[in-house]
Design an enzyme around this catalytic site. Structure first.
Site, PDB file in Angstrom:
ATOM      1  CB  SER A 117      33.775 -21.123  59.102  1.00  0.00           C
ATOM      2  OG  SER A 117      32.839 -20.076  59.248  1.00  0.00           O
ATOM      3  CG  HIS A 138      38.105 -23.831  60.292  1.00  0.00           C
ATOM      4  ND1 HIS A 138      38.073 -23.850  59.040  1.00  0.00           N
ATOM      5  CD2 HIS A 138      36.848 -23.946  60.791  1.00  0.00           C
ATOM      6  CE1 HIS A 138      36.804 -23.888  58.514  1.00  0.00           C
ATOM      7  NE2 HIS A 138      36.198 -24.164  59.474  1.00  0.00           N
ATOM      8  CD  GLU A 150      41.455 -24.149  56.699  1.00  0.00           C
ATOM      9  OE1 GLU A 150      41.874 -24.416  55.619  1.00  0.00           O
ATOM     10  OE2 GLU A 150      40.341 -23.623  57.418  1.00  0.00           O
ATOM     11  CG  ASN A 188      35.355 -22.471  54.780  1.00  0.00           C
ATOM     12  OD1 ASN A 188      35.002 -23.644  54.683  1.00  0.00           O
ATOM     13  ND2 ASN A 188      35.110 -22.089  56.310  1.00  0.00           N
TER      14      ASN A 188
END
Ligand code: 3HC
Length: 280
Positions: A117, A138, A150, A188
């Site tokens: 992450s 991701h 991602e 994130n």
């Protein structure tokens, strides 16, 4: 690509194994102990039951998907997979050890993807002899529901690997977005500081957890509030991401809130421990 190895049967790993198995890939799901594998498989069965209850899956389809998943506590059992997706704990040393081992046992053409992450793809690639085949893939939690993946290019990732991962995402009916490597990537870096700020709002006594969440649901049209989302993601994962952002950018705007640290130190990690900002 027919056979895919998934390393780690936790929240993300079992979701990834599920979506791969559902579209017909043979999956080798690996973890370090049987208990983690059993928990992961129970989660997958729960998710299938949800689909069956909503008439989105038949009993036969469920049996077929389950039979596509093989579980193992021996990492070496993924050695003949066409691709590996690593979803182990968000700890750089653990991931590096896994990548070293995968590099040793897997064919040199095998793509090694990580669901990290926030850690550096380039750093993980650096412990292998195939940095051009190492890539970020991701997924988002809950994996069966969330459309985004991602696709993160490390410093040496080759275009062919990027294209293969994008093709795979499409087979999984996900929407890939290409991202260059940077701390927290896109989502994130934006999402987790928002959660950290919500913890600060709660710590300042501006509003209670449920009120903060209600405000963000109604005021920003988010499906769930930031504190409920933190419980879903895992408070330890949120803290790990804030720590990476803080360290990499050396900017105090990313400082993890002390109250977030306190919850993690208390072992209140969210849904997975049945207590976080809420009780489950
Ligand atoms: N597994 C499988 N399916 C699930 C699920 C799960 N764990 N949780 C919910 N669902 C399904 C439900 O079955 C339902 O399906 P349907 O539309 O076919 O009926 C649908 O999702 C909606 O679920 P519910 O009606 O039960 O509840 P909600 O409407 O509250 O939706 C939610 C649940 C999809 C989790 C929604 O609250 C949401 O989108 N939350 C935000 C999630 C999010 O932002 N995730 C990203 C986190 S960041 C991340 O993962 C990155 C990492 O690196 C930290």
């Amino acid at each position: 690509m027919k056979k895919i190895g998934v390393i780690g049967a936790g929240t993300m790993g079992n979701g990834i194994a599920q979506v791969l198995a559902q579209v017909g890939f043979n999956v080798v799901l690996s973890d370090i102990n049987q208990e983690s594998l059993d928990k992961g498989m129970a989660q997958i069965e729960k998710s299938f039951k949800r689909l069956i209850d909503k008439d989105k899956m038949s009993e036969e389809e469920k049996q077929q998907a389950l039979s596509n998943i093989e579980t193992t506590i021996e990492l070496v059992d993924v050695k003949d997979c066409d691709m590996i997706i690593e979803a182990a704990s968000e700890n750089v040393e653990i991931k590096k050890n896994i990548f070293r081992e995968l590099d040793r046992i897997c064919d040199e053409k095998t793509i090694l993807a990580t669901n990290t992450s926030s850690l550096s793809i380039t750093e993980l690639a650096g412990v292998t002899h195939r940095p051009h085949k190492v890539i970020g893939m991701h997924f988002f939690n809950p994996v069966p529901v969330m459309k985004l993946v991602e696709v993160i290019r490390g410093m040496s990732t080759e275009e062919e690997a990027v294209n293969s991962v994008i093709e795979l995402c499409k087979k999984l009916q996900k929407s890939p977005v290409k991202v260059e490597e940077a701390p927290g990537f896109v989502v994130n870096r934006i999402l987790v500081p928002m959660i950290n700020e919500a913890v600060g709002v709660m710590a300042d006594g501006v509003a209670k957890a449920a009120e903060i969440d209600e405000a963000m649901k109604l005021g920003a049209n988010h499906p769930i509030g930031p504190l409920a989302l933190a419980d879903l993601i895992g408070l330890d994962v949120c803290l790990a991401i804030m720590e990476v952002l803080y360290e990499e950018f050396a900017d105090t705007k990313y400082r993890p809130h002390p109250l977030l640290k306190k919850y993690v130190r208390a072992g209140y990690l969210g849904r997975k421990t049945k207590k976080g900002f809420y009780e489950y």
